[in-house]
Design an enzyme around this catalytic site. Structure first.
Site, PDB file in Angstrom:
ATOM      1  N   ASP A  25       1.237   2.358  12.810  1.00 20.40           N
ATOM      2  CA  ASP A  25       1.472   2.746  11.424  1.00 20.40           C
ATOM      3  C   ASP A  25       0.687   4.015  11.100  1.00 20.40           C
ATOM      4  O   ASP A  25      -0.399   4.231  11.644  1.00 20.40           O
ATOM      5  CB  ASP A  25       1.031   1.599  10.501  1.00 20.40           C
ATOM      6  CG  ASP A  25       1.645   1.684   9.120  1.00 20.40           C
ATOM      7  OD1 ASP A  25       2.550   2.510   8.916  1.00 20.40           O
ATOM      8  OD2 ASP A  25       1.207   0.925   8.240  1.00 20.40           O
ATOM      9  N   SER A  70      11.722  -1.007  13.119  1.00 18.91           N
ATOM     10  CA  SER A  70      12.052  -2.337  12.608  1.00 18.91           C
ATOM     11  C   SER A  70      13.468  -2.366  12.039  1.00 18.91           C
ATOM     12  O   SER A  70      14.074  -1.316  11.776  1.00 18.91           O
ATOM     13  CB  SER A  70      11.061  -2.739  11.502  1.00 18.91           C
ATOM     14  OG  SER A  70      11.368  -2.090  10.286  1.00 18.91           O
ATOM     15  N   THR A  71      13.990  -3.560  11.839  1.00 20.86           N
ATOM     16  CA  THR A  71      15.318  -3.707  11.239  1.00 20.86           C
ATOM     17  C   THR A  71      15.324  -3.166   9.809  1.00 20.86           C
ATOM     18  O   THR A  71      16.394  -2.845   9.276  1.00 20.86           O
ATOM     19  CB  THR A  71      15.748  -5.189  11.231  1.00 20.86           C
ATOM     20  OG1 THR A  71      14.678  -5.986  10.707  1.00 20.86           O
ATOM     21  CG2 THR A  71      16.087  -5.664  12.634  1.00 20.86           C
ATOM     22  N   ASN A  73      13.672  -0.373   8.933  1.00 22.82           N
ATOM     23  CA  ASN A  73      13.502   1.086   8.961  1.00 22.82           C
ATOM     24  C   ASN A  73      14.805   1.850   8.743  1.00 22.82           C
ATOM     25  O   ASN A  73      14.785   3.056   8.471  1.00 22.82           O
ATOM     26  CB  ASN A  73      12.858   1.543  10.271  1.00 22.82           C
ATOM     27  CG  ASN A  73      11.383   1.214  10.372  1.00 22.82           C
ATOM     28  OD1 ASN A  73      10.835   1.136  11.474  1.00 22.82           O
ATOM     29  ND2 ASN A  73      10.717   0.999   9.245  1.00 22.82           N
ATOM     30  N   GLU A 215      -5.359 -13.116  17.732  1.00 26.44           N
ATOM     31  CA  GLU A 215      -6.433 -12.462  16.982  1.00 26.44           C
ATOM     32  C   GLU A 215      -5.856 -11.180  16.392  1.00 26.44           C
ATOM     33  O   GLU A 215      -5.003 -10.529  17.007  1.00 26.44           O
ATOM     34  CB  GLU A 215      -7.614 -12.135  17.900  1.00 26.44           C
ATOM     35  CG  GLU A 215      -8.314 -13.359  18.453  1.00 26.44           C
ATOM     36  CD  GLU A 215      -8.914 -14.244  17.366  1.00 26.44           C
ATOM     37  OE1 GLU A 215      -9.462 -13.687  16.385  1.00 26.44           O
ATOM     38  OE2 GLU A 215      -8.828 -15.480  17.504  1.00 26.44           O
TER      39      GLU A 215
END
Length: 249
Positions: A25, A70-71, A73, A215
């Site tokens: 990101d 991503s779907t 985007n 984690e």
């Protein structure tokens, strides 16, 4: 949270996470800070994938999953989407010899049939060209969404039940995992460590099933500025934790 200003810690080589997933990101913000167009950030971000792939491979990480597109985007402006769709073509075209030299095997997961033909062909060629490599798996999530993945898995399981080849009472965690897009990763399917760059602290529809006991480490560093030292610091944070998987130690 941490930055790359901290002293690089020493890692325990016996406790390197087998599977690291990264939500890359901050490309747009990186570009904006430099008064550049957003696509300049995406270009620099893709260059950084090369750096981090090599670093992860040399650290002994066995699978590196990168959230590339991503779907959701598709909602971005057409010009940006078109540029993002061109990146895998350029990336695999230029980086393939180095991936093969590093013995890295490429996997691409997501709804690939919905990608532009050139993007899909580049992904398929990368998987074919590295299929015999035995080192780290570089797993791109491309046109991927966690809810989408679970919906498709549920539909496939329902079809098996409807066909009489699967007893509903026999549906287990393993049944579901076998129908997810990470199934080709086998025992590495669930990340040990999730890293998100840019300071955002959410998982954004990424690996909803697989992250159950992962984690999580969040860093304010923007993806184009994410260095092997920051990766090392994230793994050091991972190594400082006691993973109990819901039990007691």
């Amino acid at each position: 949270m941490f930055t790359d200003k901290e002293v690089t810690p020493q890692l325990d080589p016996a406790r390197i996470p087998a599977h690291v997933a990264i939500i890359m990101d901050g490309n747009g913000r990186w570009a904006k800070k430099r008064f550049l167009p957003r696509i300049a950030g995406h270009k620099q971000g893709m260059e950084n994938v090369k750096t981090i792939t090599k670093a992860a491979s040399r650290m002994g990480i066995k699978a590196l999953t990168l959230y590339a597109f991503s779907t959701e985007n598709w909602k971005r402006p057409d010009s940006e989407v078109n540029y993002l769709m061109s990146l895998p073509v350029d990336f695999f075209g230029v980086f393939m010899p180095e991936l093969i030299a590093e013995n890295v095997r490429v996997q691409v997961m997501g709804e690939l049939e919905a990608l532009p033909a050139k993007t899909r062909q580049a992904a398929q060629a990368a998987m074919a060209d590295t299929a015999k490599n035995t080192g780290m798996i570089l797993n791109f999530a491309l046109n991927y969404g966690g809810r989408d993945e679970l919906r498709l898995a549920t539909q496939a399981i329902a079809r098996a039940v409807q066909a009489g080849t699967l007893d509903p009472a026999a549906i287990s965690d393993d049944t579901i995992a076998a129908h997810l897009m990470t199934a080709p990763l086998g025992p590495l399917a669930d990340p040990d460590l999730l890293i998100r760059t840019s300071g955002e602290e959410r998982i954004s529809n990424f690996l909803l099933w697989q992250l159950a006991y992962s984690e999580m480490v969040f860093t304010p560093v923007l993806w184009p500025d994410f260095t092997p030292a920051v990766l090392t610091a994230a793994i050091a944070q991972y190594q400082s934790r006691d993973r109990r998987f819901g039990g007691l130690h």
